[in-house]
Design a protein around this motif. Structure first.
Motif, PDB file in Angstrom:
ATOM      1  N   ALA A  84       0.880  -1.186   0.000  1.00  0.00           N
ATOM      2  CA  ALA A  84       0.000   0.000   0.000  1.00  0.00           C
ATOM      3  C   ALA A  84       0.908   1.223   0.000  1.00  0.00           C
ATOM      4  O   ALA A  84       1.014   1.927   1.004  1.00  0.00           O
ATOM      5  N   LEU A  85       1.555   1.466  -1.122  1.00  0.00           N
ATOM      6  CA  LEU A  85       2.623   2.472  -1.156  1.00  0.00           C
ATOM      7  C   LEU A  85       2.076   3.888  -0.989  1.00  0.00           C
ATOM      8  O   LEU A  85       1.103   4.268  -1.666  1.00  0.00           O
ATOM      9  N   PRO A  86       2.720   4.676  -0.121  1.00  0.00           N
ATOM     10  CA  PRO A  86       2.291   6.065   0.061  1.00  0.00           C
ATOM     11  C   PRO A  86       2.896   6.951  -1.029  1.00  0.00           C
ATOM     12  O   PRO A  86       3.603   7.935  -0.748  1.00  0.00           O
ATOM     13  N   VAL A  87       2.617   6.599  -2.267  1.00  0.00           N
ATOM     14  CA  VAL A  87       3.260   7.240  -3.423  1.00  0.00           C
ATOM     15  C   VAL A  87       2.196   7.417  -4.514  1.00  0.00           C
ATOM     16  O   VAL A  87       1.352   6.528  -4.709  1.00  0.00           O
ATOM     17  N   ALA A  88       2.265   8.545  -5.233  1.00  0.00           N
ATOM     18  CA  ALA A  88       1.282   8.823  -6.292  1.00  0.00           C
ATOM     19  C   ALA A  88       1.475   7.884  -7.490  1.00  0.00           C
ATOM     20  O   ALA A  88       2.533   7.291  -7.667  1.00  0.00           O
ATOM     21  N   ASP A  89       0.457   7.816  -8.321  1.00  0.00           N
ATOM     22  CA  ASP A  89       0.509   6.963  -9.521  1.00  0.00           C
ATOM     23  C   ASP A  89       1.552   7.485 -10.513  1.00  0.00           C
ATOM     24  O   ASP A  89       1.680   8.701 -10.713  1.00  0.00           O
ATOM     25  N   GLY A  90       2.238   6.581 -11.171  1.00  0.00           N
ATOM     26  CA  GLY A  90       3.029   6.896 -12.362  1.00  0.00           C
ATOM     27  C   GLY A  90       4.175   7.864 -12.168  1.00  0.00           C
ATOM     28  O   GLY A  90       4.529   8.583 -13.101  1.00  0.00           O
ATOM     29  N   VAL A  91       4.789   7.876 -10.986  1.00  0.00           N
ATOM     30  CA  VAL A  91       5.841   8.874 -10.741  1.00  0.00           C
ATOM     31  C   VAL A  91       7.260   8.305 -10.824  1.00  0.00           C
ATOM     32  O   VAL A  91       8.218   9.057 -10.951  1.00  0.00           O
ATOM     33  N   ALA A  92       7.399   6.975 -10.758  1.00  0.00           N
ATOM     34  CA  ALA A  92       8.748   6.397 -10.632  1.00  0.00           C
ATOM     35  C   ALA A  92       9.308   5.999 -11.998  1.00  0.00           C
ATOM     36  O   ALA A  92       8.655   5.311 -12.779  1.00  0.00           O
ATOM     37  N   ASP A  93      10.528   6.454 -12.258  1.00  0.00           N
ATOM     38  CA  ASP A  93      11.229   6.018 -13.473  1.00  0.00           C
ATOM     39  C   ASP A  93      11.767   4.596 -13.280  1.00  0.00           C
ATOM     40  O   ASP A  93      11.800   3.807 -14.221  1.00  0.00           O
ATOM     41  N   VAL A  94      12.223   4.321 -12.061  1.00  0.00           N
ATOM     42  CA  VAL A  94      12.742   2.991 -11.719  1.00  0.00           C
ATOM     43  C   VAL A  94      12.180   2.607 -10.357  1.00  0.00           C
ATOM     44  O   VAL A  94      12.134   3.437  -9.442  1.00  0.00           O
ATOM     45  N   VAL A  95      11.755   1.366 -10.236  1.00  0.00           N
ATOM     46  CA  VAL A  95      11.427   0.795  -8.924  1.00  0.00           C
ATOM     47  C   VAL A  95      12.419  -0.316  -8.636  1.00  0.00           C
ATOM     48  O   VAL A  95      12.614  -1.209  -9.474  1.00  0.00           O
ATOM     49  N   LEU A  96      13.062  -0.255  -7.483  1.00  0.00           N
ATOM     50  CA  LEU A  96      13.893  -1.359  -7.002  1.00  0.00           C
ATOM     51  C   LEU A  96      13.081  -2.159  -5.995  1.00  0.00           C
ATOM     52  O   LEU A  96      12.444  -1.561  -5.118  1.00  0.00           O
ATOM     53  N   ALA A  97      13.144  -3.457  -6.115  1.00  0.00           N
ATOM     54  CA  ALA A  97      12.491  -4.339  -5.130  1.00  0.00           C
ATOM     55  C   ALA A  97      13.505  -5.427  -4.788  1.00  0.00           C
ATOM     56  O   ALA A  97      13.444  -6.541  -5.308  1.00  0.00           O
ATOM     57  N   GLY A  98      14.444  -5.058  -3.935  1.00  0.00           N
ATOM     58  CA  GLY A  98      15.540  -5.966  -3.584  1.00  0.00           C
ATOM     59  C   GLY A  98      15.223  -6.755  -2.336  1.00  0.00           C
ATOM     60  O   GLY A  98      14.986  -6.174  -1.275  1.00  0.00           O
ATOM     61  N   VAL A 109       2.820   2.656  -9.459  1.00  0.00           N
ATOM     62  CA  VAL A 109       3.688   3.827  -9.231  1.00  0.00           C
ATOM     63  C   VAL A 109       4.709   4.027 -10.347  1.00  0.00           C
ATOM     64  O   VAL A 109       5.287   5.107 -10.455  1.00  0.00           O
ATOM     65  N   LEU A 110       4.931   2.983 -11.176  1.00  0.00           N
ATOM     66  CA  LEU A 110       5.872   3.158 -12.298  1.00  0.00           C
ATOM     67  C   LEU A 110       5.243   4.023 -13.388  1.00  0.00           C
ATOM     68  O   LEU A 110       4.058   3.876 -13.704  1.00  0.00           O
ATOM     69  N   ARG A 111       6.100   4.839 -13.996  1.00  0.00           N
ATOM     70  CA  ARG A 111       5.656   5.542 -15.204  1.00  0.00           C
ATOM     71  C   ARG A 111       5.472   4.534 -16.336  1.00  0.00           C
ATOM     72  O   ARG A 111       6.171   3.527 -16.348  1.00  0.00           O
ATOM     73  N   PRO A 112       4.665   4.850 -17.342  1.00  0.00           N
ATOM     74  CA  PRO A 112       4.693   4.023 -18.551  1.00  0.00           C
ATOM     75  C   PRO A 112       6.121   4.004 -19.091  1.00  0.00           C
ATOM     76  O   PRO A 112       6.787   5.045 -19.155  1.00  0.00           O
ATOM     77  N   GLY A 113       6.633   2.836 -19.398  1.00  0.00           N
ATOM     78  CA  GLY A 113       8.021   2.718 -19.861  1.00  0.00           C
ATOM     79  C   GLY A 113       9.030   2.639 -18.723  1.00  0.00           C
ATOM     80  O   GLY A 113      10.221   2.452 -18.963  1.00  0.00           O
ATOM     81  N   GLY A 114       8.562   2.755 -17.484  1.00  0.00           N
ATOM     82  CA  GLY A 114       9.470   2.684 -16.331  1.00  0.00           C
ATOM     83  C   GLY A 114       9.978   1.260 -16.107  1.00  0.00           C
ATOM     84  O   GLY A 114       9.412   0.291 -16.618  1.00  0.00           O
ATOM     85  N   ILE A 115      11.047   1.161 -15.315  1.00  0.00           N
ATOM     86  CA  ILE A 115      11.777  -0.109 -15.172  1.00  0.00           C
ATOM     87  C   ILE A 115      11.653  -0.640 -13.737  1.00  0.00           C
ATOM     88  O   ILE A 115      11.851   0.109 -12.774  1.00  0.00           O
TER      89      ILE A 115
END
Ligand code: SAM
Length: 236
Positions: A99-113, A132-138
């Motif tokens: 339940a991320l406290p982050v707006a939609d579509g803002v991250a260029d990269v998400v790390l999930a380590g 939360v990833l942008r379209p085309g985000g990684i």
């Protein structure tokens, strides 16, 4: 003398018990340092000024300094861990990856380590990453497969070895088959490619015998234990 309480497997409170360990390169979280280096190799250079990298379950911030050019924001459930990450120059927010406290579509990269194998709500977590990833985000991730080998090498044996995961850190019932992760990602518009990872045996022997700190994580064809993933969210 302080004693560490015996906790149930995968108890989030263990990260408070081990808070002093985050930045000890040969300490309880040694392998997370080795994995952080391998993870950083998969992060592309930022594609635009101000690009945002969201570091999910950032822990004590071991990715600090490894992702130059990004605005590096960490999210973690553990108050003690985010306090440590903040001292390393990461902007932090306390929160749940499901339940991320982050707006939609803002991250260029998400790390999930090293987080998918710790969550009960894997599907919600993947859905949140896609949101939360942008379209085309990684998405760049690493986790542990649900195999007998992973259970044996990383729990039965690994938890008893220096450099292995802390005792009772993992609940093997939460380990994640790569095909399941790929299917969940695909269902949320992320095409994930996975590849196996193993530590260098000579480096690990040098770590055990000579206390050398650095252990390289190397590519392997086997997905039987630790594996990495890289995926792009479909552009609109
Ligand atoms: C094995 S550590 C990995 C830390 C970091 N990603 C790294 O590789 O150094 C797992 C982290 O996940 C965090 N965590 C566990 N469940 C979480 C959840 N539901 N939401 C956010 N963070 C969580 C823990 O507090 C801990 O910092």
């Amino acid at each position: 003398m302080t004693t560490t309480p015996v906790r149930p497997r995968n108890d989030p409170a263990q990260y408070d018990d081990l808070v002093a360990e985050w930045w000890r390169p040969a300490g309880e979280f040694a392998a997370l340092h080795w994995l952080a280096e391998a993870r950083a190799r998969l992060v592309p250079p930022p594609g635009r000024p101000g690009a945002l990298l969201l570091d999910l379950a950032c822990g004590g911030g071991l990715m600090a300094g490894r992702v130059p050019g990004y605005r590096h924001v960490g999210v973690d459930l553990s108050a003690s861990a985010v306090a440590v990450a903040a001292t390393r120059g990461i902007a932090v927010v306390r929160g749940d990856v499901a339940a991320l406290p982050v707006a939609d579509g803002v991250a260029d990269v998400v790390l999930a380590g090293e987080i998918f194998e710790h969550v009960d709500e894997l599907e919600r977590t993947v859905a949140e990453i896609a949101r939360v990833l942008r379209p085309g985000g990684i998405l760049v991730c690493d986790t542990i497969n649900a195999t007998w080998w992973a259970r044996f090498s990383l729990v039965t044996v690994g938890e008893r070895l220096p450099g292995g995961p802390p005792r009772r850190c993992h609940d093997p019932g939460l380990f994640v088959p790569p095909e399941r992760l790929r299917a969940l990602c695909a269902a949320h518009g992320i095409a994930l490619a996975v590849s196996g990872l193993r530590f260098s045996v000579p480096d690990f022997v040098a770590f055990l015998v000579f206390r050398r700190r650095k252990v390289r994580m190397l590519p392997t064809r086997s997905l039987a234990a630790v594996y990495q993933g890289v995926g792009r969210k479909a552009a609109r």
